[in-house]
Design an enzyme around this catalytic site. Sequence first.
Site, PDB file in Angstrom:
ATOM      1  N   SER A 111       0.838  -1.195   0.000  1.00 20.31           N
ATOM      2  CA  SER A 111       0.000   0.000   0.000  1.00 20.31           C
ATOM      3  C   SER A 111       0.872   1.243   0.000  1.00 20.31           C
ATOM      4  CB  SER A 111      -0.910   0.013   1.240  1.00 20.31           C
ATOM      5  OG  SER A 111      -0.130   0.184   2.406  1.00 20.31           O
ATOM      6  N   SER A 112       0.201   2.364  -0.217  1.00 18.90           N
ATOM      7  CA  SER A 112       0.807   3.670   0.023  1.00 18.90           C
ATOM      8  C   SER A 112       0.251   4.153   1.366  1.00 18.90           C
ATOM      9  CB  SER A 112       0.446   4.658  -1.097  1.00 18.90           C
ATOM     10  OG  SER A 112       1.017   5.925  -0.845  1.00 18.90           O
TER      11      SER A 112
END
Length: 413
Positions: free
Chosen positions: A107-108
């Site tokens: 993920s970011s």
Amino acid sequence: MAPDVDSTATRLRHQLTARLADDGWLRSPAWRAAVESVPRHEFVRRFYRETDAPGLTTWAPVTPELSGVKEWLQRAYADETLVTQFGGREIDWNDPKPISGAHPTSSSTLPALVVRMLEELQVHDGMKVLEIGTGTGYSTALMCHRLAPGRVTSIETDPDVAARARDALNRCGYAPRLVVGDGLAGDPEGAPYDRTIATCGVRHVPCAWVRQTRPGGLILATLRGWMRSLGLVRLTVGHDERAEGRFIAGDPSFMIARQQDAPESLGVIPAPDDGISRSTPYGPDVLTSAGSGFVAQLAMPGARFFSMPADDGTPCTYVLNATDESFAVLTRKTPKNNEENEEWEEWNVRQGGPVALWDVVENALGAWRAAGSPMPTEFGITVTAEDQRVWLGSPDGPNWRLPVPAEAGGGPE
């Protein structure tokens, strides 16, 4: 008319920067300039966002084509974590569908946590930084902007994730040293580093990170277990593979390093007549509450828990240790006839196996409460080549050993 991507992204990026500064996460001019300059949307061209649908956690795909450019950019510059991979498998973006009950694996991370960690890293011009977990490459780009790409090395264990990050960094004009491999082993080729930062959770601090960070350098990482995250720690590296520091924040949510993830199987549910029963003043809520859950995770590093009814319908919470066959089963006690104003305990525990898990939890909670139920920031950690311990108050205070396998420099888990 479709919005102009560059001008809209610039406006949203400056708005995000202002919010992070107003909230106190972004404090220094150099990091503020980095957040204002690095285009996060280039690192999250396609992602999933968590929805508020009832039942199992559900994520919905977001792309410029599916959601429209405006919504895509707004979400790209929101202070949210944006998921880019589930279950270690690539997403079919030719026909993306909502996903429920899956396990995010890349993920970011929400920008507030990213910039908080970068501020806490205490970097100075000319320093060399090792990042464990490239992910989308967004935090890598921020460090490149702050320090210059030649001062940044980032390691990613997943080749597909690493390839996407490399492409995004190239599009933005950054060329750090990128390594595909086991981040827990660090990067001996580029060592020593002035700073080491991990964007994944770890059950213990790999000794390789200590060896590869120069004396006086800092390691910033999130410690966590299989039940919950413990918190963000900052260690100062000394000599002889020793490092020491304190928790500086409680419960940041980072995915655990894949090499240290929990076994898929929760274990075998004990039979109804297994173990020894007794009363306990603690129910399952101590496993989920902020302070007591932190202590319970320290006390039982190999455990996980879940609730389900027994065969007779009695609601039970099962605590199972994945490293041996120890268990504890919690049930609410039936109230006694209280006509004589008798005192009685609310919970019953049945435990068995090599370790009396609930005894361990009660002892840990007793020490914690005797100290005034302090927050995680009152705890510290000492790392040596032989052992790793989290302590309360000072290294001489109550302490709990982290699960360091023999091959990583410690004794058996």
